[in-house]
Every structure is written in structure tokens, then in C-alpha cells.
Design a protein around this motif. Sequence first.
Motif, mmCIF file in Angstrom:
data_model
loop_
_atom_site.group_PDB
_atom_site.id
_atom_site.type_symbol
_atom_site.label_atom_id
_atom_site.label_comp_id
_atom_site.label_asym_id
_atom_site.label_seq_id
_atom_site.Cartn_x
_atom_site.Cartn_y
_atom_site.Cartn_z
ATOM 1 N N UNK A 143 0.815 -1.205 0.000
ATOM 2 C CA UNK A 143 0.000 0.000 0.000
ATOM 3 C C UNK A 143 0.855 1.264 0.000
ATOM 4 N N UNK A 144 1.896 1.305 0.815
ATOM 5 C CA UNK A 144 2.696 2.531 0.871
ATOM 6 C C UNK A 144 3.494 2.706 -0.414
ATOM 7 N N UNK A 145 3.908 1.623 -1.034
ATOM 8 C CA UNK A 145 4.598 1.748 -2.319
ATOM 9 C C UNK A 145 3.646 2.271 -3.386
ATOM 10 N N UNK A 146 2.351 2.023 -3.204
ATOM 11 C CA UNK A 146 1.362 2.486 -4.178
ATOM 12 C C UNK A 146 0.916 3.919 -3.921
ATOM 13 N N UNK A 147 0.797 4.297 -2.632
ATOM 14 C CA UNK A 147 0.187 5.596 -2.307
ATOM 15 C C UNK A 147 1.139 6.574 -1.607
ATOM 16 N N UNK A 148 2.161 6.081 -0.898
ATOM 17 C CA UNK A 148 3.030 6.966 -0.117
ATOM 18 C C UNK A 148 2.692 6.901 1.357
ATOM 19 N N UNK A 149 2.611 8.071 2.021
ATOM 20 C CA UNK A 149 2.274 8.103 3.444
ATOM 21 C C UNK A 149 0.878 7.517 3.673
ATOM 22 N N UNK A 150 0.746 6.831 4.794
ATOM 23 C CA UNK A 150 -0.523 6.129 5.054
ATOM 24 C C UNK A 150 -0.795 6.038 6.545
ATOM 25 N N UNK A 151 -2.066 5.881 6.919
ATOM 26 C CA UNK A 151 -2.346 5.534 8.312
ATOM 27 C C UNK A 151 -1.798 4.136 8.603
ATOM 28 N N UNK A 152 -1.013 4.003 9.649
ATOM 29 C CA UNK A 152 -0.545 2.665 10.016
ATOM 30 C C UNK A 152 -0.522 2.482 11.533
ATOM 31 N N UNK A 153 0.224 3.366 12.235
ATOM 32 C CA UNK A 153 0.325 3.152 13.688
ATOM 33 C C UNK A 153 -1.043 3.312 14.354
ATOM 34 N N UNK A 154 -1.895 4.161 13.798
ATOM 35 C CA UNK A 154 -3.230 4.343 14.382
ATOM 36 C C UNK A 154 -4.324 3.634 13.587
ATOM 37 N N UNK A 155 -3.919 2.895 12.562
ATOM 38 C CA UNK A 155 -4.926 2.251 11.717
ATOM 39 C C UNK A 155 -5.559 1.054 12.431
ATOM 40 N N UNK A 156 -6.692 0.634 11.936
ATOM 41 C CA UNK A 156 -7.459 -0.537 12.409
ATOM 42 C C UNK A 156 -7.809 -0.458 13.898
ATOM 43 N N UNK A 157 -7.863 0.757 14.427
ATOM 44 C CA UNK A 157 -8.214 0.912 15.844
ATOM 45 C C UNK A 157 -9.639 1.459 15.997
ATOM 46 N N UNK A 158 -10.473 1.266 14.991
ATOM 47 C CA UNK A 158 -11.825 1.823 15.028
ATOM 48 C C UNK A 158 -12.585 1.460 16.288
ATOM 49 N N UNK A 159 -12.418 0.226 16.746
ATOM 50 C CA UNK A 159 -13.191 -0.203 17.910
ATOM 51 C C UNK A 159 -12.724 0.459 19.191
#
Lengths: 503, 1109
Positions: A143-159
Amino acid sequence: MSQQKLSFRMKRTRIYILGSLIALLMGISTGCDNEFADVNTNPNIPNSVTPNLLLPNIIRSAANEIVGTGWSIGNIVIQHTAKIQFVNEDRYLWGNINGIWNTTYGNLRELENMYTIAGSSVPVQSNYQGVALVLKSWHIALATDSYGDLPYSEATQGKTGIAKPKYDTQEEIYTRLLSDLTEANELLSPSNEAIQGDILFNGNALRWKKMANSLRLRYLMRISKKKDVKAEMQAILNDPQKFPIFENNAEHAALRFLPTVPNQFPPYTYRSGSIDEFRLSKTMEDQLKSLSDPRITVFARPTVASVAAGNPVYAGIPNGLDDINALIYNGGAQNLSRIGTSFYIDGFGIPTDRDLNIAQGMFMSYPELQFILAEAAQKGLITGDAKTYYEKGVKASFDYYGLTLPASYLTSPGVSFDPATALAQIGTQKWIALFFNGLEAWFDWRRTGIPTLKPGIFNLNENRIPVRFIYPINEYSLNKASVEAAVQRQGADNINTKVWWEK
Amino acid sequence: MRRIFTSAFFIQKKKAAQVGVTILIMSILLASQLAHAQTTIKGTVKSSGNQEVLPGVTVVVKGTTVGTTTDGEGTFSVTTNRTNPVLSFSFIGFEPLEVAVGSQSIINVTLKTSTTQLSEVVVTALGITKLERTLGYVTQKIDNAALTTARETNLVSQLAGKIAGVTVVNSPSGIGGSARVTIRGERSLNINANQPLFVIDGMPINNNVVGASGRSNQEADYGNGAGFINPDDVESMTVLKGPSASALYGSRAANGVVVITTKSGKNAKGIGVSINSNSTFEQVLKLPNYQNMYGQGLNGQFGFVNGSGGGLRDGVDENWGPLLDGRLIAQASSPTSNGFRGGDTRVANRGTITPTPFNANPNNIRDFFETGHTLSNNVAVTGSNDKGDFRLSYTNLNQTGIVPNTDLKRNSFNLNAGYNLTERLNVRANASYIKNTSDNRPSLSYGTENIMYLFNCWFGRQIDMNSLRNYWQPGLEGIQQHNFNYNYHDNPYFNVYENTNGQDMDRIIGNITLSYQLADWLKVQVRTQNDFQSEIRERRRAFSTQRFPFGSFRRENVTTLERNSDLLFLVDKTVNDNFSFNATFGGNQRNNKYDYIDVFASQLTVPGVFSLNNSRVPVEYAQNKSDRKINSIFGSAQFTYRNYLSLEVTGRNDWSSTLTLPNGVVGTAQNSYFYPSASLSAVLSDMVKLPEFISFLKLRGGWAQVGNDTDPYQFAQPFSPAQPWGTTPTFVESSRIPNFGLKPEISTSQEVGLDLRILKNRIGLDVTYYRSNSRNQIIFLPLTNTTGYTQVVTNAGAILNYGMEVMLNLTPIRRDDLGLRWDMNINYSSNRSKVLELTDGISNYQMASRYVSVEARVGERMGDMYGRGYQLVSSDPKSAYYDPTGKFVGQVVVSSNGRPLADPTLKNLGNYSPDWLAGINNSVTYKGFNLGVLFDHRQGGKLYSHTYVVGREGGQLIETLEGREKGYYSNPSDPTMLNAPEGTYFVVPGVKKTGEGQFSENTRRITPREWHSAFTLGRSVIEPAIFDATFTKLREVKMGYTVPNKLTSKIGVRNLNISLVGRNLLLWSKVPHIDPESSSMSGGTIIPGSESVAIPSTRSYGVNLSFNL
């Protein structure tokens, strides 16, 4: 019965009726909480699962994604294939390309679940945790190779209430994924619990370990322009016991699809017209022909017209023509090569064993690893003989396609290892070996510029080949501040802004 | 409240119910033995004016359920065991009368004609009839004749134009497809939750649209629940518009209620038979305007070899080919040297193709459609005496659609019967059985399965439709279709004859009501209704289908059940001459069950065998069951002073299982919610002396709340099965985050209105203003998927909804002496819905998305559609396209390659809701003749047309001739077409940016195909395909004659009526190519404001015959 008595009885009857009805009403009114709690319990699906039940779909959807987006964009931008109809993508008129984004974050959620469930079971299931880290790292790198900067450390924490995760820099993402892969290597062991639901390696923990370390070499090479990766790469190679890597094609990370729907190689399910919009790229044709490379027989089919005329030839089409020129090029579609028979089954055909071995969901191949090592050796990042790695890579690629390496191939002009042009040769062979695995080839080209590619003459991007995807439009409505901060830092959100490791 | 009840009645609920029912039954049995000596009262009823006898007058023994109606001679006979009975007489158009019988056995009465609408009764919530004059809210009614003479297969569609404030959007499928009804606009953020509740005889029925489960393609419309009701059995439909009218139905009634009253035998005398036969023909109302100058191909070239690129541009499915001038070109339809067709590509010895003339077939698509035929026959037997009544009805509907091989068959049986077990005890039962089958319902959506995808976008103008009729390749029957293109498409005949979407549905709606008159003023009633539906859908796909090369077979089984039981106490007490009181209180228990099973064989082994046994691959399957229960108690009381001032208050408390936390789940969700209403009606004309010309004036006002729950199983974070990998099972977590603190939705509304009738009712005006505010709506708020999830369940929103309804009834001509009368009813309505707030930090919410994004944004209207437009020169200095001179502001910015640029921001493209709606209904009667004409007008609102977008891409539509009037120009050494002659190129009107703040007119020439096939820039710019959806339709014309009974009575026939009927006869609209009433459908949701290659709508005309025996 006297009238009076009767009337009394009737009155009494009515009182009974009234009383009992009111009682009934009260009964209705009390929404018995216990009963309602049962009624509102979903009978269809479970609320908890074990890691082995999550793993198959993660692997399948990841493989479908790299094949699907690889087919529709990757192979085109890297000029493995070119379009003869509906040519927007080939002219770099790219809108939102969200497949990788959506699959990545969907799967990151499942991987997070897998990691957590494995970690909270007694005893801890560290193999599943290791597998989760390997796939997480693979995914976020894609994903980062495709888009660049991305949500990661705070990603998937919706709950846990993080509804608007911040974007990490690509540098931070790479630091994290490289350390996750190191950790995965430590977690994974054949002596730990059995890995079930593993449709990629059939439960072989050692192969997951090899994938972790091979991927680490891939990603270290990816950021080698920005960071000194020498010591880390060397450390991996120095201790094969501790850091095993792929040793042959049989070990690499490729998902072999099933022969039937719904688990087929995705393009098998496309309409013939949709497949036939994609033809062999002239760039690939020229390269293969200049090397007299027999892999062209796997990548493409002889043109229909030449077969009819009894003299089969392969012919590609330049990338980036406009609609009319693309359709009339070389006299039309019957004079242009379709993609190889293994990548699309005509009519009522059934994929053969060989087809299934070629059209796979490639997470990372053994030939690719050899070319990474060849490049690393050539650049002095590791000790070792670049030529040996290079030749092993070429041979393994032929093996993969079920072809015998022609005796003279490795010594033929253009192939024969020449230290002066070695990096170009390695890159070119890697590009060929990554056929139909266009996204990885595109990432590599953006880093090395090998092979030399020219945008099509009718391109609509001011003669530049795109180097990233734009962020999904939804991010601007659902996570506006975060995405805007990333754009501020990284550069305009368009297809020409270079990501960190490329700058 | 619950606590108090439970502690007061320590017996368990179930036990209480059992005891209650046992006592009730015992009491009934007992009471029925206590019959008195009976007396019979006979008499005749006449009209006070002309002293003619009145048939059909309702005669009831007051305080009992015993009653009858007068026969053709105006006579009646009732039997009662009451001492000193009082008879009450009522008849529409006459003032009601009560007569104390005393010891008489013969009573003759005359009824006075009513001038003040004293007696108009309305069926309101729970099936309770009330005097209209006492209502504090507006209702509107459609009678049976309006439903059955000029009929629609879907009963719901009949509401269009007849009821003020009602919007009907029909599905894009034709024959008995779904219809989406909204009353007073959109109130809920859940686009599927804006429909009214449908109620039969006081009890709700299910009105679900069960869509496809999202498996690839295979989208068909199987109809909505209320659409299956048989119009012949409907006495009337009354629309209760606002929540104050519907506060008693709770949860689902926030969007209004459509109360359906079924016919009974009550008004029959003896045994009567009525017969209605309706036969109509349907034809395409509107097809796109296709071009007929160029045929299939590209750049003026075409030559068929194999239809997949093997010939000259023969893989192309667009119309940029040669001029249709009769030149000889090899085509799929051309003969071959071996006697086959060019398109028989898989025949081994096909031979070489002999070119044939390349000509336009202007009517090829029109020719594909057939004349649909709908035949509906109803026979009903009625009977009644003073003890009871019954009506037994059978209707057979047989419909064939305009799309070949589409059909619908419906057999409806209905029995409605009532019996007075004793003077006080009445039982009434109503049972319907509906059998609905279809061999094939048309496929929808933008894709190969929908024939309109082919016809409106990708179909050669040269194709002779007849050449495709024989759709198998010779010798390959069942295995390989014959077609004009093998790259992307299916032969349309193959599509409709082989790839079918069958339906086999059984539905049983039954209710039983037991009522007991406890006292003169008090009645108690128990009733229960089951609405059970079981449906099997079978979708067949033949071998060689583009999407299913090995064919496929899918079988879905959908079972739904809605059960309602209620217990009512009905109080009706006249305290004194000035004051009367009526009240209803009771409880209701509702249960909805749903079970969906879907099994899919995605490839078949042997061609032509459509069975799961024949699967070539492991079958795929899905199952979804759900269960919901709601318990309620409610009460309503109406106080009436002097018959002109009425106050009604209601209250209801619901307990919903869907808001109850499952065991083990911790949270603060509330499952109990209370909501009240109050309304006031004042008949001013009776209260104060008004000028002579005012016959009636009533003011009314109301305030109401309605609560709402949510779907079952919102309090879980489950894992759903995904398709297994071979035999390895796998699961995926739900991407929706639950909320354990959900609150019920509450919608509050107010309405005021007046009902004015002047000049002896010759002019009637009814005006209503309403507004409502919906809060705490339960929505699935979208999240960025980087959170790992795509939605979170939230209470959000404050939606303000307000509007006005006007009904004007005129009687321009009323000559009773000549038997001539002309009535005119005009309905007007206008509604606005605004989003006041959503939830913290959220300013927009996507309600639906199909090409356009339907979004609710704070401060904007509900139903606003968003999408991209072209980049325009701006007057804003911050814009990159700022023009300081102002000269070019507003012009389209064109790039150096001659194409417009897209403005990247999403723009408000308008609202799909109309500005206002109007219906004008004229009815003229002259002696036995009658004429009815209904016009329906919709003003404003916007519509996106996908047909317009793709039809231009494919060179199909008339617009695409622009830029190729004089043919094609192709010169590789002249890519900018500098030497191209006029009429062979296109210049996009606009300007190009030549420097900072500098612009010049665009002169770059591009080919017509580059323009038409990319004017939406790859379907990313939506604005050019948005149209003003204003239209006027001649919705209905009826011309009928009722033959006088004296002419027909010799052959035993009465009330013989013959009518010529037509529906949707004419359309005036600015939307090109399509009927602006078209819509698109996605996963069971009709998406208003967006058309997607819809099956054409139809005009129908025919004849209706009815008579009694």
C-alpha cells in the motif's frame, strides 16, 4: 334459572372477561428482557473465531488484489501489456484506484484480529502471530509503495475509538514493517503450534520464516537509496540458520489458485473482450525478441492472422495509443498477440496443471529474490557474486514457466553477464521475470529506472509515467485533516508525486 | 412502568395469557347460551328529498354488533333480543338517524340529505372508523373503482397523482415490479426507511423488497410486499399522512400509513355475484432517440469475421463504423458459402461470409419489444343476513411483459366473513391466499444481463433484430449462442429466453377478530393476523453466457412472517347532548421473522439441466435468519363537544427486541420508548355564524411523536463466513462497529390545516401545512476504512421536514335534473427536507451511491446529489483558473489536448425530490356515462441518466452525430486535425489557460468519438448527464357506460359497466431518451434520482367490464 341470577352471572362473566383481558394486556406490555435478549441474538454467525478461520480469506483476497490491480494497471504502466481498447489507463488518465487501499485495510483488520486472538489464547499461538506480522508487513508495504504516506500506527483501531487515524510517513512505516518482519522470524518456528487454514504454505512454519526474511531483503533494497541497509542485508545472509530465505521456486510465496470458481485465478472469470483489450506490449516484445527469449511463448500467443496464414509470429503494440490508433495499429487486433494461454482460458477450456503453476498469486518469487541479491552484490551491499545470483535468477524464471533454459541463453549478447552493464541486465531480467506481476515491477522501476520506459505518444500526463496512486476520494470526506497533513508533507496528491524512497 | 406491571401481576406473562384466553373462551361459550327471546324489526328507508327508496343503508341495533343493510327496495329486517332496542341508520350523503323502536315491529324512516358532511367516516389507525369532521389531521382516500378500472399490477403505483404529497418511484423492471412510495418527502437518513407502513384491515403487512444478495450480476426485481395485494379485494385505500395520523402504529408509521380496507359482504343482500374483467395492452412509452447514419465499427470501418476482433474492427460494439448506405459488408447476419450465418463462428465448416448491404434498422430495438398483455378476471360472491356476511373472491391475473418471455401470473383467493355468534359477540375472519409465479422477471442493472445495457449503449444500428431470433449456433444448441459480438455481449433473445429469473411465491394473509360488546359503551376486541410468505427464486444461466460460460443455477428461498396480535378496548360514550367521548386502549405484540437461503451452482456440468445436482463446482451458499419482536401498549381518547370541537390524545409505549442487548453484552441501550400525540379539530361553521356561501369550515391542528427501533442484531460484532477455499472454511469480521448505547429514534411533527367548502360544497379547499423533526436517527455512519471498519452504528441527525398540501375539489357543473356532473380534484404538494445536524464532527453522510452520490450534508436538503462537474473559469482569486478580467468566468476550461478538465471537488448537482407535485383529476358523469381524466405533473427535481452517458459513448444516440455530419477524418500525419473538413471534428466549447490569469478560446479539434465517448472524462464527471426531471403525464383516462338495470335485468344482470381505460398515455418531459420516472435499483434499493438503463416504461390501454348477477 331466575332472571336475576342470570343477570348476575352475566355480569360476573363480563368481569371475568374484563379482568382476564387486562391481565393479558399487562402480559403483552412487559417486554420480557430475557426473552428479548435471546430474540436479538444473531443465530446466523459466530461472534468469535480462531485464527485458522481468518487466514484463508486474508491470503486469497491479497492474492486476488495483486493479480487484479496488477492486471488492470500494473502490467500496463510497466509495459508488460498494452491496451487496444478503452485506453484511458494506458494514457495515464487514472482516476481513483482504490483496490489495494481497500483490500489492505480490510485485511489489516483481520490480521490484527488474528494476532490478538492468537496472543490471548493459552498457550500463546506464536506461529499465527508470526504469520500475521509477515502478511501485515507485506500488505502495508504494497500500500505505501502504491500511495506513499498512510495511516498505520493508528490504523485498524476503530473499535477503540480512533475514527480518524493520522498518516505515518513512509519512512516510519518502513521502520515498523522491517522490525515486524524481524520479530516474525523470531516468533515463527516449526516446533510451535500447527498452522491451519494456511492455503499458501500448507502449515509449513519454516516457509513463513523464509518469506519473512526474503521480504526483508526486498524492502531493505527498496529503501536503499534513503538508508544504509548494508549491515542488515549482510546479517541476514551471514546466518542462514537464523535467517532462512527462499532456496528454490518450490519454496517461494505464490498462491496456487484452484481450478474452479470461486477460487480461480481472477482473469479466468473475465469476459473475453475484457481480456482481449490487453495485448502484449511492444516494449516487452522488443526486449524478448532482442534476447531471443523463449518466454514470449508463455507470455503471449502468436497473432491470429499469422496462425491463420500458417506462419505464427508474436507482435506487441506500443503503450499509450489513443483509441483509434490502438485499434488500427498493425492492421488491427488479429495482428496483435493476446496474452498467454495460461493467463486466460478460452471458451470451455479447463486450466491445466501447467497453467495453474504459471498463473499464480505471487507474493514474492524466488527469481525476484535472486535478482535482489544480484543487485545487492553488484552494489556492494552484500558480499557475494552478482553473476551467480543473476544467473540463478534467470534459470529459476525459466523453471517457473516450465521452460528449459536454452544452452546459449546465458552467454548470448545482452544476457551474458557484463559487470559494466550488470545493473541494467539484472533489472531487465527482473522486469521480465515479473511478467503479469506488474505492480512489483513498477515499484522496482520507480527505484531503478530499469528498464528504460517511454510514455506512449498519446499519453495525457505531459509525458510522465505515473509514480503513485492518488488517495481515495473518501479520505477527503472521512479523514480530511489527516490526509491533508500527509499531502502537505509529501507533495500534491497526484500521480506524479514521488514517494519517500524514490526521492 | 414495566416494573410496576410485572410486580403487580406476579403471574408470568405466558401464564397470564393462557389464563386470559381460557377465561375468554369459556365466557364466550357461556354468554352464547344466554340468548333472550328474539324480536324481528322490519321497515323501509326513503330519502327525504324525492321520497325514493334507499338501498344500501346501514342499519344497526345500537349497542350491539347486529346490523344489516337495506336491499334494492330499501327494506330491511333485523332480529334482536334487546328490550327497547334503538336502531341507528347511516348512509353516505345523508345525516345519520337513531330511532327508538319501543315495542314496534315495523319502522319506516326517511333520511335527510346531508349538507355538512356530518357523516363522512374515515378508517383511521387500527382499523377504527371515525367521523372525518372530528379528525385533527388530514387523510385522503381512493376507492375501489379507481383501483380496478384502470389498473396497475402493483397496487402501490396507483397512488401516483391521486393523493397529495405522495411520490411514487417505480422500479426499472416493468411487469409488477417494485414501487417506492414516500409521503411528505424523505425523513430518514436510511433511504429504505422512508416508505409508509401498509395496513390491511387494521393490521400491518410486510412491504419488503428482498433484493439480490450481491452475488455477481443477477439483479432482478421480484416486487415489494404491498404490491402483491389484489386490487379487486380492496374496498378503499386511505392514506394517513403525518405521524399524528399514525401515532398509534408506532415504529414504522413515522412516514405515514396506507390503510387498506378489504371488501366484505356486509352491504350485500342475499347472495350476490359480481364479476370484473379487465384486459389491457402495454406498449413501450418512450425509447431513446437513436442515430441511424452510422453502423457498428470504428473510424468508419467494419467487417465481420468472428465478432471478437478477428475481422475489421469486429470486436468493437460501438457505432462509429461505416455509413449506413447499403454498401456490401460481411456481417454476423450475412450468409456463408456453406449455408450458415456469419455469426456461427464455432461451426467447424462455417465457410466464408458473403457480404450483404449495410443498412440502418431504425426500428430494430422497437421491434424487439412485444405488446404486453394483462388480463385480470375477478369473480366475487357475497352474501349476508342479519347474523352474518361473507365475501368470497377469486382473481386471476395473467400478464405478459413487453420484454419477450417475461410474465407474471397471480391467483388470489380471498374470503372475508363475519358472524354474530350472539348479539354481543361477533367474529370476523379474513383470509387471502396469493399465488404469484413468473417464469422470468427481467434482469436489471448496468451489465450484460440487462437487455437495455445492450440496446441503449452497445448495439449496432445495422442489426436486423430478426437475424438474432434463432439464437443457437447450428449443431451447438444448448451449448453456444449465436450473436453479433462475442467480446462482451449476449444475444438479447438468448438472454430473455435462456437466462431466466423465475419466481414462485405463496403468500397467506389471514386475520381473525373477535369482538364482544361488554356494555353499550364498551367493546373489547382481540385479533391476530399472520402475513406469511414463502418464495422460491430460480435463476438460470445457459452455457456460453458471457458472465457464466458454463451456465449457472441459483436457487433462493425467502420466507417472511409478520404476525400481529392485539387486544383493544373500545369506548364510545355519549355523556349528554353536548359531550361525547370515545377511546381505544390496548396492547399489541408484533413478531417479524425472516429466513433467506441462497444456493448457487456457479458452473454446470451438463448443459440445460438446471438443478443443484448438476453443479460442476462446489455450490456456494448463504443463509440469513432474523427475528424481531415488539410489544406495545397504547391508548387514545377523543373528547367531542357538541359535535364540532374534538380533542384527541394518544400515547404508546414500545418495547423492541432490536434495542435489547443480548445476554452478556454490556451497554446502555434503551429498548423502551414512549411517544404521545394530540390533535384538535374545530368545525367553525357550526360554532359561529359564517356568511351564507360558506357551507363548511373546519380548522385542525396536531402534534405528534413517533419512536422507531432498528434492525435486528445490531449489538454484535460477528464474523461472517466467506466462500470456502475448496474445503477450507474461512470467516471475515463484520466491518460495522456496533454501538451498545443506542437510543430509539424519535420524530416529532406538527400539522395545521383547514377544510373549507363553499357554495353548497361546489368548491372544497383543503390546505395542510406540516413540519417534522426527526432526531436520534439510527444510522450506519461511514468511517474511513483505515480504521479497519467502514461503518459505525450511531444515533445521529436532526432532519427538518416541512411542506404544504392543497386539495381543491371543484364541481363546475352539477345539474341533477339532467343527470350531469363534472367534478375536478386538484392535488398539490410541496415538500422540503433539510439536514439540521448529523453528529459531532460529521458534516456529510452518504445515503446511497450509484453514479451520483446521494448525501445528507448539514445545512443542505435531503436528497441532494453530488458529483463532479467540469472545471470552470473562476472569479475567485485563489483559484488556479482565476480570470482577473472576468471575461471568461463561467466557461469550461479545456486542456491542451482539447478535452474539458474536471473540477476535482464534489459539487451539489441538485436534488432528486421534486419542487412540487400536482395531480388534476376530472370526472364527468352524464346519466350512465362517465369520463375520468387524470393528469400528473411533477415540477423540478433532478435526474441523472446513465443511458445518456453510455448511449453517447457507444455512438448510439442522436447526439453523437455531432462532429461526424460529413463522415470521419483520419490522417496520422495530422493529429490535431488542422486539415479536417467541417463536419468531421468537434471543438469543445470553452477556453484554454494560456498563462497565469490568461485564457483564450479553445480551438483544438478532436474526433467526434473522442468527444462523445469521453465527455464525462471516463464517467467521472456527472454534471453533463443531470437533467431537469419535470414532467407531465396523462396518467389515466377512463370512459365508461353503465347500462340501466332495466335493460339488463331480463338476463339477470345488474350494474353492467363497460369502460375503456388507458394509463400513462402521454408524456411531456425535457429529459432526453428516457421516461423521467425511471430509476435504478441496487441490492433491493430503488435509488431515486438515478436512471440506469431501465426497461422502458409502458403505456397501457384496454377495456374493463363489470357486472353483478
